[in-house]
Design an enzyme around this catalytic site. Structure first.
Site, short mmCIF file in Angstrom:
data_model
loop_
_atom_site.label_atom_id
_atom_site.label_comp_id
_atom_site.label_asym_id
_atom_site.label_seq_id
_atom_site.Cartn_x
_atom_site.Cartn_y
_atom_site.Cartn_z
N GLY A 23 48.50 34.32 35.89
CA GLY A 23 48.35 32.98 36.18
C GLY A 23 48.16 32.54 37.64
N GLY A 43 39.95 49.93 42.12
CA GLY A 43 39.64 49.83 40.57
C GLY A 43 40.18 51.37 40.36
N GLY A 44 41.40 51.30 39.73
CA GLY A 44 41.65 52.55 39.01
C GLY A 44 42.06 53.80 39.84
N CYS A 70 38.96 36.00 40.43
CA CYS A 70 40.09 35.88 39.52
C CYS A 70 39.67 35.79 38.24
CB CYS A 70 41.32 35.27 39.97
SG CYS A 70 42.43 35.45 38.60
N ASN A 119 46.50 42.12 32.26
CA ASN A 119 47.52 41.16 32.97
C ASN A 119 46.80 39.71 33.02
OD1 ASN A 119 47.37 39.78 35.94
ND2 ASN A 119 45.93 41.64 35.65
N GLY A 163 46.30 49.62 43.12
CA GLY A 163 46.98 48.55 42.50
C GLY A 163 48.03 49.02 41.21
C1 LIG Z 1 49.48 42.19 37.72
C2 LIG Z 1 48.37 42.06 38.58
C3 LIG Z 1 48.15 40.99 39.58
C4 LIG Z 1 47.13 40.94 40.28
N1 LIG Z 1 46.95 39.84 41.13
C5 LIG Z 1 46.01 39.79 41.93
C6 LIG Z 1 45.82 38.68 42.90
O1 LIG Z 1 46.91 37.73 43.03
N2 LIG Z 1 44.60 38.64 43.71
C7 LIG Z 1 43.82 39.34 43.54
O2 LIG Z 1 42.73 39.34 44.38
N3 LIG Z 1 43.78 40.38 42.69
C8 LIG Z 1 44.85 40.57 41.94
N4 LIG Z 1 44.88 41.47 41.11
C9 LIG Z 1 43.80 42.56 41.10
C10 LIG Z 1 44.10 43.87 41.68
O3 LIG Z 1 44.14 43.42 43.23
C11 LIG Z 1 42.86 44.77 41.69
O4 LIG Z 1 41.64 44.12 42.20
C12 LIG Z 1 42.63 45.23 40.17
O5 LIG Z 1 43.85 45.23 39.45
C13 LIG Z 1 41.89 46.64 40.24
O6 LIG Z 1 42.53 47.67 40.85
P1 LIG Z 1 43.66 48.62 39.93
O7 LIG Z 1 42.90 49.33 38.74
O8 LIG Z 1 44.07 49.66 41.21
O9 LIG Z 1 44.86 47.77 39.63
C14 LIG Z 1 46.00 41.85 40.13
C15 LIG Z 1 46.30 42.92 39.34
C16 LIG Z 1 47.41 43.32 38.53
C17 LIG Z 1 47.23 44.21 37.77
#
Ligand SMILES: Cc1cc2nc3c(=O)[nH]c(=O)nc-3n(C[C@H](O)[C@H](O)[C@H](O)COP(=O)(O)O)c2cc1C
Length: 320
Positions: free
Chosen positions: A74, A250-251, A134, A71, A272
């Site tokens: 932005g 994370g995952g 980010c 992703n 997430g």
């Molecule tokens: C579409 C998308 C948007 C995200 N937006 C943010 C955000 O605005 N702020 C942030 O701290 N992390 C953001 N993340 C990161 C997630 O909070 C998380 O740290 C990361 O995806 C790893 O977890 P996951 O594997 O469970 O998705 C975003 C992730 C995704 C996939």
């Protein structure tokens, strides 16, 4: 044995269970938050908001490539004032359901981090998560805020001076030594840490058109593919800052993923990407699975197996 106790306290804020909606996966609206609450999450993190509204990148901004997501949204967001308003509206519904609200913030300069923290504090979220990780936002000198212990600590100090609400600093797996960054932000006043944000950036191509599959060409990687890296980061951070509450992200898609995080040292587990494939039931599935595991092992509390990685290799290297 009586029912295992899955409750956890993060910086004095009680969570009914350790599952947390990770930032950015769902927007923030009262309807959505109520749905997340009904599905069983212990806390919700808002999408990161900045000083001013930001449109973000054009679509497509997210794609599933088979072993995870890529992703580059932005950091689209309506700005801190609108987000504060949304938190105010949603807070009552969440309080009724006993769900903690964590406001996520980002900024483009160290100074602005403090200003955004001050403004979001007017909505009185339970905690503030400071997104210094980010992969799509560089600070004023063209580096990421989490790139060095020095800058990460500067942001933390500035946010701490700007709010009385406890702060969680969110770290990146993309820096060589996440444990050093963790120590620096804790010394600078972080009340808790969350890790990890997305890994990368990475790139996924459509071979027929030869075009990248997201508009920004490159983006952060999340989901199943990054889980072992997230577990290792949590393990490193927990050993470097053992007394600091830690949200492992994370995952995480199953109870087994979440239990691994807790054994590695996490107090709570962020979810997430898995919401996109498994839906909001994932929170309840993870919570029930952790309870079954605790009953099977005679663990009364999460602390009974938290940060308890044995230093010996298993008999078989195969994950059951
Ligand atoms: C579409 C998308 C948007 C995200 N937006 C943010 C955000 O605005 N702020 C942030 O701290 N992390 C953001 N993340 C990161 C997630 O909070 C998380 O740290 C990361 O995806 C790893 O977890 P996951 O594997 O469970 O998705 C975003 C992730 C995704 C996939």
């Amino acid at each position: 044995m009586s029912e295992p106790d899955l409750s956890v306290e993060l910086c004095g804020i009680p969570l009914r269970n350790p599952t947390v909606l990770a930032s950015g996966i769902l927007g923030l609206s009262e309807d959505l938050l109520i749905r997340v609450g009904e599905s069983g999450a212990g806390a919700v993190v808002t999408k990161s908001c900045g000083l001013k509204p930001r449109a973000g990148y054009p679509n497509p901004v997210i794609a599933d490539w088979g072993a995870g997501l890529i992703n580059a949204v932005g950091l689209s967001n309506p700005g801190v004032e609108a987000t504060a308003q949304e938190i105010q509206t949603a807070k009552h519904a969440l309080k009724r359901k006993n769900i903690a609200v964590i406001a996520s913030i980002f900024a483009e300069s160290v100074w602005d981090f403090g200003t955004v923290a001050e403004k979001i504090s007017s909505a009185q979220p339970d905690l503030i998560e400071v997104n210094i990780s980010c992969p799509n936002v560089e600070h004023e000198f063209g580096q990421f805020f989490c790139a060095t212990p020095y800058v990460a600590a500067q942001v933390t100090r500035r946010v701490k001076q700007s709010t009385k609400i406890p702060i969680i600093v969110k770290l990146s797996p993309n820096e060589a030594n996440i444990a050093e960054i963790a120590k620096a932000v804790v010394q600078a006043g972080a009340d808790a840490i969350s890790a990890i944000n997305t890994l990368g950036p990475g790139m996924v191509l459509d071979i027929e058109s030869r075009a990248p599959i997201i508009s920004n060409r490159i983006g952060g990687i999340s989901g199943a593919a990054i889980h072992p890296i997230a577990v290792r980061c949590v393990y490193d951070i927990a050993r470097a800052t053992p007394r600091v509450p830690l949200i492992g992200i994370g995952g995480n898609a199953t109870a087994r993923d979440a239990i691994e995080m807790i054994i590695a040292g996490a107090h709570a587990v962020g979810v997430g990407s898995a919401i996109l494939s498994r839906g909001l039931d994932v929170f309840d599935e993870i919570t029930r699975g952790i309870a079954e595991y605790m009953t099977r092992h005679n663990y009364a509390r999460l602390a009974d197996f938290r940060a308890r990685v044995l230093e010996t290799a298993p008999v078989s290297g195969v994950r059951p």
